[in-house]
Design an enzyme around this catalytic site. Structure first.
Site, PDB file in Angstrom:
ATOM      1  N   SER A  25      56.429 -20.673 -44.322  1.00  0.00           N
ATOM      2  CA  SER A  25      56.420 -21.234 -42.977  1.00  0.00           C
ATOM      3  C   SER A  25      57.693 -20.872 -42.221  1.00  0.00           C
ATOM      4  O   SER A  25      58.757 -20.674 -42.813  1.00  0.00           O
ATOM      5  CB  SER A  25      56.283 -22.755 -43.030  1.00  0.00           C
ATOM      6  OG  SER A  25      55.100 -23.123 -43.685  1.00  0.00           O
TER       7      SER A  25
HETATM    8  N1  SAH Z   1      55.219 -24.498 -48.168  1.00  0.00           N
HETATM    9  C1  SAH Z   1      54.923 -23.098 -48.341  1.00  0.00           C
HETATM   10  C2  SAH Z   1      53.875 -22.657 -47.328  1.00  0.00           C
HETATM   11  C3  SAH Z   1      52.902 -21.755 -47.937  1.00  0.00           C
HETATM   12  S1  SAH Z   1      51.486 -21.395 -46.946  1.00  0.00           S
HETATM   13  C4  SAH Z   1      56.173 -22.238 -48.269  1.00  0.00           C
HETATM   14  O1  SAH Z   1      57.183 -22.682 -47.724  1.00  0.00           O
HETATM   15  O2  SAH Z   1      56.152 -21.107 -48.778  1.00  0.00           O
HETATM   16  C5  SAH Z   1      50.324 -22.583 -47.534  1.00  0.00           C
HETATM   17  C6  SAH Z   1      50.042 -22.584 -49.012  1.00  0.00           C
HETATM   18  O3  SAH Z   1      48.979 -23.525 -49.240  1.00  0.00           O
HETATM   19  C7  SAH Z   1      49.555 -21.253 -49.574  1.00  0.00           C
HETATM   20  O4  SAH Z   1      50.387 -20.873 -50.639  1.00  0.00           O
HETATM   21  C8  SAH Z   1      48.127 -21.552 -50.036  1.00  0.00           C
HETATM   22  O5  SAH Z   1      47.741 -20.842 -51.181  1.00  0.00           O
HETATM   23  C9  SAH Z   1      48.198 -23.058 -50.313  1.00  0.00           C
HETATM   24  N2  SAH Z   1      46.910 -23.741 -50.300  1.00  0.00           N
HETATM   25  C10 SAH Z   1      45.850 -23.549 -49.491  1.00  0.00           C
HETATM   26  N3  SAH Z   1      44.840 -24.368 -49.799  1.00  0.00           N
HETATM   27  C11 SAH Z   1      45.269 -25.123 -50.862  1.00  0.00           C
HETATM   28  C12 SAH Z   1      44.678 -26.149 -51.642  1.00  0.00           C
HETATM   29  N4  SAH Z   1      43.438 -26.577 -51.442  1.00  0.00           N
HETATM   30  N5  SAH Z   1      45.416 -26.693 -52.641  1.00  0.00           N
HETATM   31  C13 SAH Z   1      46.682 -26.269 -52.891  1.00  0.00           C
HETATM   32  N6  SAH Z   1      47.292 -25.302 -52.180  1.00  0.00           N
HETATM   33  C14 SAH Z   1      46.603 -24.731 -51.179  1.00  0.00           C
END
Ligand code: SAH
Length: 223
Positions: free
Chosen positions: A72
């Site tokens: 993000s």
């Molecule tokens: N907080 C993270 C943001 C990653 S983007 C950072 O700072 O890097 C969002 C993440 O949510 C992705 O890695 C994606 O794989 C995960 N995601 C999406 N759907 C999900 C679910 N149902 N359960 C767990 N993780 C999920």
């Protein structure tokens, strides 16, 4: 010793000066919680992205982390963290979407106990390794579908942060919020996404629409 206590100095585009410029920008955009600003100043975002992207780590932008996912934008990390702190500190936080673990590390520098789940195994493993290298011990990570919340139904959290956009509030997840607890999530109405704060009050869940945002979608099942 937490990650934020350690001195991960970078050079050039990852130097403290470059990081300080990002912090100034966050302040101009309305981030005024000193604890959040301090942690964002110290957690080395450049060590959470691919080396080839490290020089862009202190730009206020989302970056790819592989598997079609993104880390993000720093403003969003700061903004969501600040939202979780508005009603005071809390003892436990659940994050849905560990990704590269950067937001997790920020949370771990503020909240005593952090839980984070990720549906993509490779990202989960990478984040686990990285957080261990940084000697962050107050985080528990699971490779699981966050739509179901933390895989122990008896556990409840004072704060929940979802870092992927959903079209409806996952019921199992809302059930894991303590009374008075706060959850922040990007809500997708099919047209656009809005950062939304959910509070569990004695009358039920109260939902407040905040800023327009852009997130990757919450997906079901494991990968
Ligand atoms: N907080 C993270 C943001 C990653 S983007 C950072 O700072 O890097 C969002 C993440 O949510 C992705 O890695 C994606 O794989 C995960 N995601 C999406 N759907 C999900 C679910 N149902 N359960 C767990 N993780 C999920």
């Amino acid at each position: 010793m937490t990650l934020a206590d350690r001195n991960h100095q970078g050079i050039g585009m990852t130097s403290q000066r470059t990081r300080d410029r990002l912090i100034q920008r966050l302040q101009q955009q309305g981030i005024n919680n000193e604890q959040v600003l301090d942690v964002m100043r110290r957690v080395p975002r450049h060590l959470f992205v691919d080396e080839a992207l490290a020089h862009r780590a202190y730009e206020d932008t989302a970056l790819p982390i592989g598997y079609g996912q993104t880390i993000s934008q720093p403003f969003i990390v700061a903004y969501m963290t600040q939202l979780l702190l508005e009603e005071g500190n809390a003892s436990s936080v659940l994050e849905i979407g560990t990704g590269c673990g950067y937001q997790t590390a920020v949370l771990a520098s503020i909240f005593p106990q952090v839980y984070s789940v990720e549906r993509i195994e490779a990202l989960h493993q990478q984040a686990k390794k990285r957080l261990a290298e940084f000697e962050i011990y107050n985080v528990q990570l699971r490779h699981t579908d966050g739509i179901e919340g933390w895989p122990n139904l008896t556990y409840r959290f004072e704060r929940i942060m979802m870092t992927a956009a959903c079209g409806e509030i996952p019921e199992a997840l809302a059930a894991q919020l303590t009374p008075g607890g706060i959850m922040v999530l990007p809500f997708d109405n099919g047209v656009d996404q809005t950062m939304t704060r959910i509070t569990r009050s004695s009358e039920g869940l109260i939902s407040e629409a905040l800023e327009k945002v852009v997130f990757v979608p919450l997906l079901p099942g494991l990968s």
